[in-house]
Design an enzyme around this catalytic site. Structure first.
Site, PDB file in Angstrom:
ATOM      1  N   CYS A  42      12.637  33.604  62.355  1.00  0.00           N
ATOM      2  CA  CYS A  42      13.811  34.354  61.912  1.00  0.00           C
ATOM      3  C   CYS A  42      15.032  33.491  62.212  1.00  0.00           C
ATOM      4  CB  CYS A  42      13.900  35.689  62.658  1.00  0.00           C
ATOM      5  SG  CYS A  42      15.318  36.678  62.183  1.00  0.00           S
ATOM      6  N   LEU A  43      15.503  32.797  61.199  1.00  0.00           N
ATOM      7  CA  LEU A  43      16.621  31.877  61.376  1.00  0.00           C
ATOM      8  C   LEU A  43      17.475  31.927  60.116  1.00  0.00           C
ATOM      9  CD1 LEU A  43      17.821  29.677  63.240  1.00  0.00           C
ATOM     10  CD2 LEU A  43      16.334  28.035  62.106  1.00  0.00           C
TER      11      LEU A  43
END
Length: 183
Positions: free
Chosen positions: A85-86
């Site tokens: 999750c970036l």
């Protein structure tokens, strides 16, 4: 402007010529694995991860899909799937970025500066906010258990002789001797 396929080839070449070990799955450069070392001066220093990278047909206009193959304890990485999750990869990707950016900037920054307010691993995020010392201990435990350099790097060496279906590609049935040797 270079076509997406030319850009993919250029970015792959740059990545392969860098210090990263890259294992391609097949010749189309759509999916490959990169050996990634935890950043210096981080909780992850000394750990080694195999990162699965999938390039969409529209790369570099669409971001690569990046995930950890071996387990890592981090608020922004899904523990079971390894998905990352970036924002810079998932939402704000730009064709100005390349694969080197992913491995030299984006992933190191993710590991150095976890964001517990946008978690993929709620347990890790909660522990980081509640008890930093316990969080750090758990990160170290995961590194020792799942990111041992000798295991990941030796797995990479073993993979070199494996085909995509997992069979040993060095086996050549044509070399088999049929029948009995002459006396």
């Amino acid at each position: 402007m270079a076509s997406p396929s030319k850009r993919r080839e250029m970015d792959m070449m740059k990545l392969m010529m860098s210090d990263y070990k890259v294992d391609t799955v097949n010749d189309d450069l759509q999916m490959f694995y990169v050996t990634f070392h935890g950043p210096t001066d981080s909780l992850y220093q000394g750990g080694v991860w195999k990162i699965k990278v999938e390039l969409p047909e529209a790369y570099p206009y669409k971001s690569p899909s990046v995930g950890f193959v071996n387990k890592i304890y981090h608020p922004n990485v899904d523990e079971s799937s390894g998905a990352v999750c970036l924002d810079v990869i998932n939402q704000t990707w730009s064709p100005m970025f390349d694969l080197i950016n992913v491995f030299e900037s984006f992933l190191p920054q993710l590991l150095l500066y976890p964001n517990p307010s946008d978690p993929f691993n709620g347990e890790a995020a909660s522990l980081l906010m509640r008890d930093r010392a316990a969080y750090e201990l758990k990160v170290k435990e995961y590194c020792e258990k799942y990111a041992k350099p000798e295991e990941i790097l030796s797995d990479d060496d073993d993979d070199d002789s494996m085909s995509e279906d997992g069979s040993d590609s060095d086996d050549d049935d044509d070399d088999e001797i049929v029948g009995k040797a002459d006396p």
